[in-house]
Design an enzyme around this catalytic site. Structure first.
Site, mmCIF file in Angstrom:
data_model
loop_
_atom_site.group_PDB
_atom_site.id
_atom_site.type_symbol
_atom_site.label_atom_id
_atom_site.label_comp_id
_atom_site.label_asym_id
_atom_site.label_seq_id
_atom_site.Cartn_x
_atom_site.Cartn_y
_atom_site.Cartn_z
ATOM 1 N N LYS A 1 -31.322 22.578 -13.078
ATOM 2 C CA LYS A 1 -30.780 22.456 -11.653
ATOM 3 C C LYS A 1 -30.621 24.095 -11.205
ATOM 4 O O LYS A 1 -30.714 24.078 -9.979
ATOM 5 C CB LYS A 1 -29.454 21.772 -11.349
ATOM 6 C CG LYS A 1 -28.337 22.297 -12.131
ATOM 7 C CD LYS A 1 -27.528 23.188 -11.289
ATOM 8 C CE LYS A 1 -26.605 24.176 -11.950
ATOM 9 N NZ LYS A 1 -25.661 24.929 -11.675
ATOM 10 N N THR B 1 -25.155 22.251 -6.379
ATOM 11 C CA THR B 1 -25.628 23.342 -6.556
ATOM 12 C C THR B 1 -26.782 23.773 -5.331
ATOM 13 O O THR B 1 -26.887 24.858 -4.968
ATOM 14 C CB THR B 1 -26.298 23.846 -7.834
ATOM 15 O OG1 THR B 1 -25.272 23.595 -8.853
ATOM 16 C CG2 THR B 1 -26.473 25.313 -8.206
HETATM 17 O O1 LIG Z 1 -23.147 29.302 -8.752
HETATM 18 P P1 LIG Z 1 -24.184 28.824 -9.730
HETATM 19 O O2 LIG Z 1 -25.722 28.813 -8.744
HETATM 20 O O3 LIG Z 1 -24.525 29.440 -11.044
HETATM 21 O O4 LIG Z 1 -23.891 27.392 -9.963
HETATM 22 C C1 LIG Z 1 -22.398 27.221 -10.490
HETATM 23 C C2 LIG Z 1 -22.484 25.865 -11.314
HETATM 24 O O5 LIG Z 1 -23.171 25.590 -12.451
HETATM 25 C C3 LIG Z 1 -22.385 24.664 -10.470
HETATM 26 O O6 LIG Z 1 -22.302 23.522 -11.083
#
Ligand SMILES: O=P(O)(O)OC[C@H](O)CO
Ligand SMILES: NC(=O)c1ccc[n+]([C@@H]2O[C@H](COP(=O)([O-])OP(=O)(O)OC[C@H]3O[C@@H](n4cnc5c(N)ncnc54)[C@H](O)[C@@H]3O)[C@@H](O)[C@H]2O)c1
Length: 336
Positions: free
Chosen positions: A193, A250
């Protein structure tokens, strides 16, 4: 099985927020911070201003920059460093890990070179059996959790009892963890993701709206699930918190570092400019797009969005050209 004394190794955004969740759930928590001044600030002022400004940390959460001191007597050890640095950090901590401690992985990524998931790296370096390793995944933007906004997570472990022990340790008024035995699916969901969030940010940076983002989320989920099916994941996992849940959070939140990074690339910034703007915080998708792409290639799985993100980030492909190429692919059935 109950765990009371928990150590969190890594005092970045998620390490700090998760340590707060554990402390709020009544556990005795010690954090390890790389920089002594960060450890002192958490211990003495109950704040980690560099990562979570304005968040008051609980009194039963302390910190040290000495890993041996942090790990002394720990019943569970939470690994909260970026995925590409986990191997090196854990190698340094290996001899200090208390025997039989549950190892909890927060990192969302696939290791470059070895193409291993984080729990595989942990098992290899620590020598711990897979039953001792619990993976945390789901829609968990650190800042929102630290602000005590309600959220759920998934705790994946091949040993249900250990997952339940960590579930008890982090359940609270604003954090609701579920258990799952599908470690492969939960880890792949969390790693993939980040790459899809890069693509969504890129689309937004180019001025595209909700249809484009929803298309990338949905087709991103399709390619993640294809990889998962090939590598032994439970397809249901991708309909859960570690799949669609984390993708939605996200890919749509301005708090996501991956989405923000992608947005900058979409607006025409270079990789270096976007990296500088991230101020040292990791956007895991920038590295994992390459390892996941290679994993897909070696597994014979088609992952066109991931492939495009690798080529934009590391081969100089223009984001608009990447979009045109994705749209220009041969027509196909939705599920083929
Ligand atoms: O800020 P990011 O894109 O690393 O995402 C944070 C977390 O994985 C969201 O679940
Ligand atoms: N931030 C979130 O909202 C969030 C939520 C869920 C999962 N995650 C995942 O958790 C993991 C850690 O994320 P984070 O948000 O705490 O990261 P961060 O960048 O905010 O902090 C990383 C921490 O690791 C330490 N560190 C040790 N060795 C390092 C190295 N070689 N390079 C960089 N940092 C090093 C840093 O000092 C820092 O304390 C990542 O895999 C991330 O994808 C993050």
């Amino acid at each position: 099985m109950d765990v009371q004394r928990i150590t969190v190794l890594g005092a970045g955004s998620w390490g700090t927020a998760f340590a707060k969740v554990l402390a709020d759930a009544g556990r005795d928590v010690t954090m390890w911070a790389r920089r002594p001044e960060v450890a002192a600030q958490i211990r003495d002022e109950h704040v980690n201003a560099g990562y979570l400004p304005e968040i008051r940390l609980p009194a039963n959460l302390t910190a040290t920059a000495d890993a041996a001191e942090a790990l002394d007597g720990a019943e569970a050890v939470v690994l909260a460093v970026p995925s590409q640095s986990l191997r090196a950090n854990l190698t340094g901590w290996r001899e200090l890990l208390p025997a039989g401690a549950i190892l909890v992985s927060l990192a969302k990524g696939v290791e470059l070179g070895t193409l291993k998931r984080m729990s595989e790296v942990i098992a290899e370096i620590s020598g711990a059996p897979e039953n001792d390793i619990v993976v945390v995944s789901g829609p968990n933007l650190a800042r929102e959790i630290a602000q005590e906004q309600p959220a759920a997570a998934v705790l994946a472990c091949t040993d249900h009892e250990r997952a339940v022990a960590i579930q008890r340790a982090c359940s609270g008024t604003y954090f609701r963890p579920y258990t799952n035995t599908d470690v492969i699916g939960c880890e792949l969901g969390g790693a993939c993701k980040n790459v899809i969030a890069l693509s969504c940010g890129m689309a937004a940076g180019m001025g595209y709206g909700a249809n484009t983002v929803a298309t990338l989320i949905t087709r991103g989920l399709a390619e993640t699930a294809r990889l998962g099916a090939k590598l032994g994941a439970d397809p249901l996992t991708f309909a859960g918190l570690a799949g669609v849940g984390d993708l939605v959070a996200t890919c749509s939140s301005p708090l996501s570092r991956n989405r923000t990074f992608g947005e900058r690339l979409g607006r025409g910034e270079t990789l270096e400019q976007a990296q500088r703007a991230a101020g040292g915080q990791v956007a895991e998708g920038v590295m994992s797009c390459s390892s996941i792409r290679e994993l897909a290639q070696t597994s014979g799985v088609d992952m066109p969005i991931t492939d495009a993100m690798h080529r934009v980030c590391h081969e100089g492909l223009d984001p608009r050209r990447a979009g045109a190429e994705l749209l220009g692919r041969q027509n196909k059935h939705e599920w083929s």
